[in-house]
Every structure is written in C-alpha cells, then in structure tokens.
Design an enzyme around this catalytic site. Structure first.
Site, short mmCIF file in Angstrom:
data_model
loop_
_atom_site.label_atom_id
_atom_site.label_comp_id
_atom_site.label_asym_id
_atom_site.label_seq_id
_atom_site.Cartn_x
_atom_site.Cartn_y
_atom_site.Cartn_z
N CYS A 290 165.37 45.97 71.02
CA CYS A 290 165.33 45.76 69.56
C CYS A 290 166.03 44.47 69.13
O CYS A 290 165.93 44.07 67.97
CB CYS A 290 165.93 46.96 68.85
N HIS B 150 167.93 45.05 62.08
CA HIS B 150 166.94 45.83 62.82
C HIS B 150 166.66 47.13 62.05
O HIS B 150 167.58 47.78 61.56
CB HIS B 150 167.47 46.12 64.22
N ASN C 61 160.54 52.47 63.34
CA ASN C 61 161.28 51.50 64.16
C ASN C 61 160.33 50.93 65.20
O ASN C 61 159.88 51.64 66.09
CB ASN C 61 162.46 52.24 64.82
#
Ligand code: COA
Length: 333
Positions: free
Chosen positions: A123, A258, A289
């Site tokens: 990520c 993020h 996500n």
C-alpha cells in the site's frame, strides 16, 4: 590515479503532470460480503467507513486496469510517448512472477527501450514509485516517468476471512512525472519496519499451494496492530515530510493518506491538527482499499470533483504490508 567519470547533468526538481484512474467495474456493497464472515453492513460502516467497494469481474485483469489508468495519465499530460523514459508499476497482485507488468505496459503503449520494472511495496507502492520517479528525473536518468499503482486484490481474498477481505477492492491509479525548474515534489520520507513482516501477510505460498500443503494463498492481517502502527508512526513521518519540504500544516490544502480505514484517516487528521479547510481524500467509502492504487485513485477523484485544484499542496502517505511506508508533498498539476 583514479580516472574521473564524466559528470552527468542533473535537474533541479520534478513535478506530477497528470493523473489517470481505473476502477473495477463491479459495485460490491457490504451486504454482499457479510454472511460468510458473520458481520453486518453497520459494523463495516462504523469500523471502516466503507459503504461499497469496486471489484473487477473475472475477465478484467489487473493489467487491464493498469493500462487504462496509464493511458489516461499520458493523454492528459500531453507528453509525446518518445519522451517517456521509464515505467514503474507497483503491484502485489499481478499473477505472473515474471516478466513485469511494467514491461507489458511498455509493449502495449509501444514505447521501445524504456526503463521498466515493478516494485513490491504494497500500500506504500505508489509513493515509493513517485519517490523513484523523482530520483530518476533529478539524477538525469529519465525525462518523463509513468508511475502506476494497480491491484486486483479480489484474486487474493478469501470470502471467509474476517480480518481484511471486506476492506479490499480493485483498481489502478497512474501519474506522469516530469522535470521541473522548481521542485514540485518534496523529499520522499520512506522506510520499513521488518519486525512487523508478518503483520499483514499471505496465508501460504504458491509453492505450498502447488505441493498441496496450503490452500490458494490469500491476504490476512492483525488489524489492531496495523491500526496503531499506522496512526502513531505515520503521523510522525508526515510531520518529518512537511519539515523537510519547508512547510507546516497551515500550508496543506489536500491530505490523501492511504485509503485503509476511515478511522485511520480521521485519526491522522486529528493527530496532525490539520486546519478545518483541508480537503481530505475519502475515496475508501465507495472504492474500498485498493492498496497501491488507493492514493492516486483518491487524488484523481478529488481533482475530477473540483475539490482539489492546480497549485494545491497535497500531502500523501502510504503504509502497508512489510510493514513499509512512504510519502511526499506534491504541488498538484
Ligand atoms: C480490521 C479492522 C477494521 C478491525 O476493526 P477493529 O475496530 O480493530 O476491530 P477489533 O479487531 O478490535 O475487533 C472488535 C470487535 O469486532 C469483532 N470483529 C472483528 N472483525 C469483524 C468483522 N469483520 N465483522 C464483524 N465483527 C468483527 C471482533 O470479534 C471484536 O469483537 P468483541 O469486541 O466482541 O471481541 C481495523 O483493525 C483496521 O482497519 N485495521 C487497519 C487495517 C489496515 O490499515 N490494514 C492495512 C491494509 S493496507
């Protein structure tokens, strides 16, 4: 006597020229996922802020999402393909061990002899990519660099996993980075914490799967540990990032961390004491996500919606499996 090598020309700075985005074509609301994990729409909304997520169908590969985002970024940037010198792709879900997804994109775009490689920084991958693009350009190794974060995480989730599966979505985000007389990308603050190697992990290996030792490997995590690490560690790193860029929180226009959990996003904004008028990326609510794609997707959405505009000071930071993190300040194109 040492023979000196010819000094290379360097460039003062770099800047992002344009963004591109692609989201999985399926809309998957919480209710579609809750039964096998004994959860509820309400729990997922309250604990994560996610209402629905984008996922790609069986016939859409991570490479299709990556190429779509890449094409949009290049087209919007207005650069000639001949001046594209490097393609960096961050992904953890390209189903080939080798060759790289970056090389495949080079072939599809028809850009011969470009630097092309993938990075595995989960990520944090998009911000790792921007850091590398900035370094390649300032060091004189490339004029323009395409950075792509692309994931089809739905290939690596188990519908019965309670720890992470309901968080994840599919998408790709891209940026074209080019030279600038003034630095419009600040110093990258990046690193890792290998003591937490297994905090976000795969349930097994592909060789284990081949040998019948384990099931098809999927993602799982110790959510609470990641949560705490993300908030405390990341807030510190953002302060360092601002300081190294010669800025304070008062200079920030847009904040795109993020997209892991809305509560982490809110907690970071609180820790940093961000002024009320700072625009915050909250793409997670509808996209989920998407790991390396999450930051460029959230930024792209803010630009499209007119919430972020040219010249705005954006602070971005990614964190994830490794545990790794990376971030920088960007003046928006
Ligand atoms: C995963 C995450 C949403 C879990 O939320 P949480 O508030 O930490 O939840 P906890 O693990 O503390 O569990 C709280 C309760 O919810 C329950 N629970 C856990 N997962 C659940 C689920 N998917 N659905 C319903 N209930 C769940 C637990 O059993 C526990 O119940 P109890 O209080 O009766 O014991 C959260 O930890 C998180 O988002 N962490 C960071 C994730 C992240 O950033 N990952 C990085 C990926 S890049």
């Amino acid at each position: 006597m040492t023979v000196p090598l010819r000094p290379r020309p360097t460039v003062a700075g770099s800047r992002v020229l344009a963004y591109g985005a692609a989201r999985g074509e399926l809309d998957v609301p919480n209710d579609d996922l809750v039964a096998p994990i004994d959860s509820s729409d309400e729990w997922i909304r309250q604990r994560t802020g996610i209402i629905t997520r984008n996922r790609a169908g069986r016939d859409t590969g991570v490479q299709d999402l990556a190429l779509q985002a890449a094409r949009e970024a290049i087209e919007t940037s207005g650069i000639d393909l001949e001046s594209l010198d490097a393609i960096i792709v961050s992904t953890i879900s390209f189903p080939y061990q080798t060759p790289s997804l970056a090389s495949w994109i080079a072939g599809q775009l028809g850009t011969p002899d470009v630097i092309a490689y993938d990075i595995s920084a989960a990520c944090a991958g998009f911000c790792y990519g921007i850091g590398q693009a900035d370094a390649l350009i300032r060091g004189g190794d490339a004029r323009h660099v395409l950075v792509v974060g692309a994931e089809k995480l739905s290939d690596f989730v188990s519908p019965t996993d309670r720890s992470i599966s309901f968080l994840l979505g599919d998408g790709a985000g891209a940026a074209v980075v080019g030279p600038s007389e003034q630095p419009l990308i600040g110093p990258t603050v990046w690193g890792s914490d290998g003591d937490h190697w297994s905090t976000i992990r795969m349930t097994g290996t592909i060789t284990g799967f081949r040998d019948g030792v384990s099931e098809w490997p999927t993602l799982e995590q110790d959510g609470r540990t990641v949560f705490r690490w993300a908030v405390w560690h990341t807030a510190k790193k953002i302060r360092e990032m601002l300081d190294r860029s010669g800025l304070t929180v008062e200079d920030v226009d847009v904040f795109v961390p993020h997209q892991a959990n809305m509560r982490i996003i809110d907690e970071l904004a609180k820790q940093l004491k961000l002024p009320e008028d700072v625009v915050i990326g909250r793409d997670i609510a509808e996209t989920g996500n998407t790991s390396a794609a999450s930051i460029p997707l959230a930024t792209h959405r803010l630009i499209q919606e007119g919430a972020a505009s040219s010249g705005d000071v954006l602070v971005q930071i990614g964190f994830g499996a490794g545990l790794v993190y990376a971030g920088q300040v960007i003046v928006l194109p």
